[in-house]
Design a protein around this motif. Structure first.
Motif, PDB file in Angstrom:
ATOM      1  N   ARG A  24       6.567   7.401   0.976  1.00 44.31           N
ATOM      2  CA  ARG A  24       5.109   7.347   0.978  1.00 44.31           C
ATOM      3  C   ARG A  24       4.650   6.307  -0.038  1.00 44.31           C
ATOM      4  NH1 ARG A  24       2.873  10.332  -3.287  1.00 44.31           N
ATOM      5  NH2 ARG A  24       4.418  11.513  -4.436  1.00 44.31           N
ATOM      6  N   LEU A  25       3.489   5.770   0.189  1.00 45.67           N
ATOM      7  CA  LEU A  25       2.915   4.744  -0.680  1.00 45.67           C
ATOM      8  C   LEU A  25       2.382   5.382  -1.951  1.00 45.67           C
ATOM      9  CD1 LEU A  25       1.961   1.785  -1.110  1.00 45.67           C
ATOM     10  CD2 LEU A  25      -0.131   2.433   0.094  1.00 45.67           C
ATOM     11  N   LEU A  26       2.825   4.876  -3.111  1.00 47.10           N
ATOM     12  CA  LEU A  26       2.290   5.329  -4.385  1.00 47.10           C
ATOM     13  C   LEU A  26       1.115   4.464  -4.807  1.00 47.10           C
ATOM     14  CD1 LEU A  26       5.511   6.065  -6.475  1.00 47.10           C
ATOM     15  CD2 LEU A  26       3.965   7.698  -5.387  1.00 47.10           C
ATOM     16  N   PHE A  27       1.352   3.142  -4.861  1.00 49.26           N
ATOM     17  CA  PHE A  27       0.292   2.216  -5.256  1.00 49.26           C
ATOM     18  C   PHE A  27       0.724   0.802  -4.941  1.00 49.26           C
ATOM     19  CE2 PHE A  27       2.861   3.241  -8.996  1.00 49.26           C
ATOM     20  CZ  PHE A  27       3.287   1.990  -9.410  1.00 49.26           C
ATOM     21  N   VAL A  28      -0.221  -0.127  -5.042  1.00 48.57           N
ATOM     22  CA  VAL A  28       0.038  -1.552  -4.843  1.00 48.57           C
ATOM     23  C   VAL A  28      -0.357  -2.270  -6.123  1.00 48.57           C
ATOM     24  CG1 VAL A  28      -0.567  -3.622  -3.523  1.00 48.57           C
ATOM     25  CG2 VAL A  28      -0.354  -1.417  -2.355  1.00 48.57           C
ATOM     26  N   ARG A  29       0.529  -3.108  -6.624  1.00 47.54           N
ATOM     27  CA  ARG A  29       0.254  -3.938  -7.802  1.00 47.54           C
ATOM     28  C   ARG A  29       0.213  -5.391  -7.356  1.00 47.54           C
ATOM     29  NH1 ARG A  29      -1.377  -0.242  -9.973  1.00 47.54           N
ATOM     30  NH2 ARG A  29      -0.534   0.872 -11.746  1.00 47.54           N
ATOM     31  N   HIS A  30      -0.578  -6.157  -8.063  1.00 47.48           N
ATOM     32  CA  HIS A  30      -0.681  -7.580  -7.741  1.00 47.48           C
ATOM     33  C   HIS A  30       0.134  -8.381  -8.742  1.00 47.48           C
ATOM     34  CE1 HIS A  30      -3.585  -6.940  -4.609  1.00 47.48           C
ATOM     35  NE2 HIS A  30      -4.108  -6.014  -5.392  1.00 47.48           N
ATOM     36  N   SER A  31       0.873  -9.343  -8.214  1.00 43.00           N
ATOM     37  CA  SER A  31       1.655 -10.247  -9.055  1.00 43.00           C
ATOM     38  C   SER A  31       1.328 -11.676  -8.632  1.00 43.00           C
ATOM     39  CB  SER A  31       3.150  -9.968  -8.897  1.00 43.00           C
ATOM     40  OG  SER A  31       3.615 -10.446  -7.649  1.00 43.00           O
ATOM     41  N   LEU A  32       1.869 -12.629  -9.356  1.00 40.46           N
ATOM     42  CA  LEU A  32       1.620 -14.035  -9.010  1.00 40.46           C
ATOM     43  C   LEU A  32       2.169 -14.392  -7.635  1.00 40.46           C
ATOM     44  CD1 LEU A  32       2.355 -15.711 -12.463  1.00 40.46           C
ATOM     45  CD2 LEU A  32       0.129 -15.216 -11.416  1.00 40.46           C
ATOM     46  N   LYS A  33       3.211 -13.676  -7.198  1.00 43.76           N
ATOM     47  CA  LYS A  33       3.820 -13.942  -5.891  1.00 43.76           C
ATOM     48  C   LYS A  33       3.183 -13.138  -4.768  1.00 43.76           C
ATOM     49  CE  LYS A  33       8.264 -15.209  -7.821  1.00 43.76           C
ATOM     50  NZ  LYS A  33       9.697 -14.941  -7.860  1.00 43.76           N
ATOM     51  N   GLY A  34       2.208 -12.292  -5.083  1.00 44.77           N
ATOM     52  CA  GLY A  34       1.546 -11.478  -4.072  1.00 44.77           C
ATOM     53  C   GLY A  34       1.668 -10.009  -4.397  1.00 44.77           C
ATOM     54  N   PRO A  35       1.090  -9.155  -3.540  1.00 40.46           N
ATOM     55  CA  PRO A  35       1.105  -7.722  -3.816  1.00 40.46           C
ATOM     56  C   PRO A  35       2.504  -7.130  -3.727  1.00 40.46           C
ATOM     57  CG  PRO A  35       0.204  -8.138  -1.641  1.00 40.46           C
ATOM     58  CD  PRO A  35       0.407  -9.476  -2.295  1.00 40.46           C
ATOM     59  N   ILE A  36       2.748  -6.115  -4.541  1.00 40.35           N
ATOM     60  CA  ILE A  36       4.005  -5.370  -4.523  1.00 40.35           C
ATOM     61  C   ILE A  36       3.635  -3.918  -4.280  1.00 40.35           C
ATOM     62  CG2 ILE A  36       6.022  -4.616  -5.841  1.00 40.35           C
ATOM     63  CD1 ILE A  36       5.716  -7.208  -7.481  1.00 40.35           C
ATOM     64  N   ALA A  37       4.110  -3.359  -3.168  1.00 39.63           N
ATOM     65  CA  ALA A  37       3.847  -1.966  -2.839  1.00 39.63           C
ATOM     66  C   ALA A  37       4.974  -1.112  -3.407  1.00 39.63           C
ATOM     67  CB  ALA A  37       3.760  -1.778  -1.324  1.00 39.63           C
TER      68      ALA A  37
END
Length: 84
Positions: free
Chosen positions: A42-55
């Motif tokens: 299940r999805l916990l959260f999405v973080r944004h990085s310089l290379k794009g979102p990390i789920a």
């Protein structure tokens, strides 16, 4: 690459709805999560990085990440901090 992910409520002072995290994910991440969902992830959260979102996703105590291009890492070097 070591990453530390903070609990969303710790960073923002309040929780955001899972649907908001879903909206932040790329189309490729959503497709990968559909596949992982069959195995109980299940999805916990999405973080944004310089290379794009990390789920960040989980299945019980197992953590995995899905990169912006849909690549899944079932053994990420990531540490989650939990609020008490």
């Amino acid at each position: 690459m070591d990453q530390t992910a903070l609990d969303i409520s710790e960073r923002r002072g309040h929780s955001i709805a899972n649907s908001e995290h879903w909206e932040q994910a790329s189309a490729e991440q959503k497709l990968a999560l559909y596949d992982l969902h069959r195995f109980g992830y299940r999805l916990l959260f999405v973080r944004h990085s310089l290379k794009g979102p990390i789920a960040v996703v989980c299945q019980q105590d197992d953590i995995a990440v899905i990169y912006h291009d849909g690549e899944v890492d079932l053994r990420p070097k990531i540490t989650l901090r939990h609020t008490h």
